[in-house]
Design a protein around this motif. Structure first.
Motif, PDB file in Angstrom:
ATOM      1  N   MET A 151       0.838  -1.204   0.000  1.00  0.00           N
ATOM      2  CA  MET A 151       0.000   0.000   0.000  1.00  0.00           C
ATOM      3  C   MET A 151       0.870   1.249   0.000  1.00  0.00           C
ATOM      4  SD  MET A 151      -2.883  -1.193   2.807  1.00  0.00           S
ATOM      5  CE  MET A 151      -3.539   0.462   3.025  1.00  0.00           C
ATOM      6  N   ALA A 152       1.912   1.254   0.826  1.00  0.00           N
ATOM      7  CA  ALA A 152       2.814   2.413   0.882  1.00  0.00           C
ATOM      8  C   ALA A 152       3.525   2.612  -0.448  1.00  0.00           C
ATOM      9  CB  ALA A 152       3.825   2.223   2.017  1.00  0.00           C
ATOM     10  N   MET A 153       3.940   1.498  -1.074  1.00  0.00           N
ATOM     11  CA  MET A 153       4.613   1.594  -2.379  1.00  0.00           C
ATOM     12  C   MET A 153       3.671   2.180  -3.438  1.00  0.00           C
ATOM     13  SD  MET A 153       6.852  -1.916  -2.628  1.00  0.00           S
ATOM     14  CE  MET A 153       8.481  -2.030  -1.858  1.00  0.00           C
ATOM     15  N   LYS A 154       2.419   1.699  -3.432  1.00  0.00           N
ATOM     16  CA  LYS A 154       1.446   2.217  -4.408  1.00  0.00           C
ATOM     17  C   LYS A 154       1.216   3.713  -4.191  1.00  0.00           C
ATOM     18  CE  LYS A 154      -3.293   1.518  -6.088  1.00  0.00           C
ATOM     19  NZ  LYS A 154      -4.516   0.676  -5.976  1.00  0.00           N
ATOM     20  N   GLU A 155       1.082   4.113  -2.923  1.00  0.00           N
ATOM     21  CA  GLU A 155       0.892   5.533  -2.608  1.00  0.00           C
ATOM     22  C   GLU A 155       2.061   6.367  -3.121  1.00  0.00           C
ATOM     23  OE1 GLU A 155      -0.430   6.141   1.489  1.00  0.00           O
ATOM     24  OE2 GLU A 155       0.847   7.911   1.603  1.00  0.00           O
ATOM     25  N   ALA A 156       3.290   5.846  -2.960  1.00  0.00           N
ATOM     26  CA  ALA A 156       4.474   6.571  -3.434  1.00  0.00           C
ATOM     27  C   ALA A 156       4.463   6.706  -4.951  1.00  0.00           C
ATOM     28  CB  ALA A 156       5.735   5.851  -2.963  1.00  0.00           C
ATOM     29  N   VAL A 157       4.093   5.635  -5.643  1.00  0.00           N
ATOM     30  CA  VAL A 157       4.061   5.667  -7.122  1.00  0.00           C
ATOM     31  C   VAL A 157       3.027   6.679  -7.619  1.00  0.00           C
ATOM     32  CG1 VAL A 157       3.418   4.300  -9.151  1.00  0.00           C
ATOM     33  CG2 VAL A 157       4.940   3.330  -7.414  1.00  0.00           C
ATOM     34  N   LEU A 158       1.866   6.705  -6.970  1.00  0.00           N
ATOM     35  CA  LEU A 158       0.791   7.602  -7.431  1.00  0.00           C
ATOM     36  C   LEU A 158       1.112   9.070  -7.163  1.00  0.00           C
ATOM     37  CD1 LEU A 158      -2.357   5.503  -6.398  1.00  0.00           C
ATOM     38  CD2 LEU A 158      -1.251   5.681  -8.642  1.00  0.00           C
ATOM     39  N   GLU A 159       2.106   9.336  -6.325  1.00  0.00           N
ATOM     40  CA  GLU A 159       2.511  10.725  -6.065  1.00  0.00           C
ATOM     41  C   GLU A 159       3.418  11.281  -7.149  1.00  0.00           C
ATOM     42  OE1 GLU A 159       4.416  11.703  -2.436  1.00  0.00           O
ATOM     43  OE2 GLU A 159       2.543  12.286  -1.486  1.00  0.00           O
ATOM     44  N   LEU A 160       3.955  10.416  -8.006  1.00  0.00           N
ATOM     45  CA  LEU A 160       4.952  10.867  -8.981  1.00  0.00           C
ATOM     46  C   LEU A 160       4.337  11.753 -10.060  1.00  0.00           C
ATOM     47  CD1 LEU A 160       6.859   7.487  -9.425  1.00  0.00           C
ATOM     48  CD2 LEU A 160       7.743   9.538  -8.291  1.00  0.00           C
ATOM     49  N   ALA A 161       5.060  12.770 -10.426  1.00  0.00           N
ATOM     50  CA  ALA A 161       4.671  13.640 -11.541  1.00  0.00           C
ATOM     51  C   ALA A 161       5.955  14.084 -12.253  1.00  0.00           C
ATOM     52  CB  ALA A 161       3.890  14.852 -11.034  1.00  0.00           C
ATOM     53  N   PRO A 162       6.114  13.782 -13.533  1.00  0.00           N
ATOM     54  CA  PRO A 162       5.125  13.198 -14.443  1.00  0.00           C
ATOM     55  C   PRO A 162       4.828  11.746 -14.086  1.00  0.00           C
ATOM     56  CG  PRO A 162       7.292  13.216 -15.450  1.00  0.00           C
ATOM     57  CD  PRO A 162       7.418  13.984 -14.178  1.00  0.00           C
ATOM     58  N   PRO A 163       3.647  11.251 -14.541  1.00  0.00           N
ATOM     59  CA  PRO A 163       3.310   9.857 -14.267  1.00  0.00           C
ATOM     60  C   PRO A 163       4.388   8.917 -14.797  1.00  0.00           C
ATOM     61  CG  PRO A 163       1.428  11.035 -15.151  1.00  0.00           C
ATOM     62  CD  PRO A 163       2.610  11.950 -15.303  1.00  0.00           C
ATOM     63  N   VAL A 164       4.726   7.938 -14.014  1.00  0.00           N
ATOM     64  CA  VAL A 164       5.779   6.986 -14.365  1.00  0.00           C
ATOM     65  C   VAL A 164       5.247   5.971 -15.377  1.00  0.00           C
ATOM     66  CG1 VAL A 164       5.134   5.484 -12.433  1.00  0.00           C
ATOM     67  CG2 VAL A 164       7.472   5.431 -13.309  1.00  0.00           C
ATOM     68  N   ASP A 165       6.133   5.437 -16.233  1.00  0.00           N
ATOM     69  CA  ASP A 165       5.656   4.412 -17.175  1.00  0.00           C
ATOM     70  C   ASP A 165       6.375   3.073 -17.025  1.00  0.00           C
ATOM     71  OD1 ASP A 165       8.026   5.126 -18.345  1.00  0.00           O
ATOM     72  OD2 ASP A 165       7.126   6.024 -20.124  1.00  0.00           O
ATOM     73  N   TYR A 166       7.294   2.954 -16.042  1.00  0.00           N
ATOM     74  CA  TYR A 166       7.922   1.654 -15.772  1.00  0.00           C
ATOM     75  C   TYR A 166       8.433   1.660 -14.337  1.00  0.00           C
ATOM     76  CZ  TYR A 166      10.369  -2.730 -16.835  1.00  0.00           C
ATOM     77  OH  TYR A 166      10.772  -4.052 -16.869  1.00  0.00           O
ATOM     78  N   LEU A 167       8.233   0.522 -13.634  1.00  0.00           N
ATOM     79  CA  LEU A 167       8.621   0.440 -12.226  1.00  0.00           C
ATOM     80  C   LEU A 167       9.691  -0.628 -12.014  1.00  0.00           C
ATOM     81  CD1 LEU A 167       5.045   0.405 -10.562  1.00  0.00           C
ATOM     82  CD2 LEU A 167       6.464   2.397 -11.155  1.00  0.00           C
ATOM     83  N   LEU A 168      10.691  -0.279 -11.211  1.00  0.00           N
ATOM     84  CA  LEU A 168      11.690  -1.241 -10.743  1.00  0.00           C
ATOM     85  C   LEU A 168      11.491  -1.358  -9.231  1.00  0.00           C
ATOM     86  CD1 LEU A 168      14.787   0.142 -12.694  1.00  0.00           C
ATOM     87  CD2 LEU A 168      13.416  -1.876 -13.288  1.00  0.00           C
ATOM     88  N   ILE A 169      11.041  -2.529  -8.772  1.00  0.00           N
ATOM     89  CA  ILE A 169      10.607  -2.689  -7.379  1.00  0.00           C
ATOM     90  C   ILE A 169      11.555  -3.617  -6.632  1.00  0.00           C
ATOM     91  CG2 ILE A 169       8.682  -3.372  -5.891  1.00  0.00           C
ATOM     92  CD1 ILE A 169       6.904  -3.079  -8.456  1.00  0.00           C
ATOM     93  N   ASP A 170      12.001  -3.172  -5.473  1.00  0.00           N
ATOM     94  CA  ASP A 170      12.840  -4.032  -4.646  1.00  0.00           C
ATOM     95  C   ASP A 170      12.031  -5.219  -4.122  1.00  0.00           C
ATOM     96  OD1 ASP A 170      15.418  -4.455  -3.133  1.00  0.00           O
ATOM     97  OD2 ASP A 170      13.997  -4.386  -1.469  1.00  0.00           O
TER      98      ASP A 170
END
Length: 209
Positions: A95-114
């Motif tokens: 949930m915390a990771m999703k919240e962090a991703v949704l805060e990004l601007a510009p919107p991200v188009d690829y994720l590298l997740i630990d």
């Protein structure tokens, strides 16, 4: 292997905004789990950036400022202890990771997740075991998450000085466990965590104060 190999491969596939994601605070007995998402410029390099656990607090603080200055975008997600108790630490971390991703601007188009777990968003993503020491974006996120969480725990220390969160950051040190035995749990302790050997007195603080 270079620290930006994962990012370069994603760029070669045509992705423009690539974010590294990592968390801090899955193991402590108290406090939130904090996740960060960081988009760095293409071909960004900094040989000092590494897994936050391998850096001194002073170096983490300095690199935090560097990353904050150089990053294209930074997102932060914070999930508090009562939610961790309600949903478990893995779901709270995601949930915390999703919240962090949704805060990004510009919107991200690829994720590298630990780690091994994917995030529930419709964005192409790649999980990387020990990503915080293999990807510069993930390592940057680990530093941002760790420093941000430490700062939150410093604020909680002022509210609950008897637990010395300034020093232990909520982790289960001998001193922290002794404080729980003496004072009981406060509102930021994770009651769902099995703290073996601790016979705490009656809870001192209401859960949602």
């Amino acid at each position: 292997m270079m620290m930006n190999d994962f990012e370069q491969r994603a760029h070669q596939k045509g992705y423009r905004f690539i974010a590294g994601i990592d968390e801090a605070g899955r193991g402590p007995l108290a406090g939130p789990v904090v996740a960060a998402a960081v988009i760095l410029p293409p071909d960004y390099e900094n040989p000092e950036i590494n897994d936050s656990k391998q850096l001194s607090p002073q170096k983490r603080e300095r690199l935090y400022e560097t990353i904050e200055r150089d990053a294209l975008s930074i997102g932060l997600g914070v999930v508090e202890a009562y939610i961790i108790d309600a949903v478990n630490i893995l779901r709270a971390t995601l949930m915390a990771m999703k919240e962090a991703v949704l805060e990004l601007a510009p919107p991200v188009d690829y994720l590298l997740i630990d780690g091994r777990n994917r995030i529930a968003v419709s964005i192409p993503q790649e999980t990387i075991v020990r990503g915080d020491c293999r990807s510069i974006s993930v390592a940057s996120a680990s530093i941002i998450a760790k420093v941000s969480r430490d700062r939150i725990m410093e604020i909680y220390h002022r509210q609950f000085p008897q637990y010395n969160f300034l020093h232990n950051k909520g982790y289960g040190t001998w001193e922290h466990r002794e404080a729980i035995r003496k004072y009981g749990c406060c509102k930021i302790h994770r009651r769902s965590f099995n703290v073996k050997g601790i016979r705490a007195p009656q809870m001192t603080y209401p859960l949602f104060s």
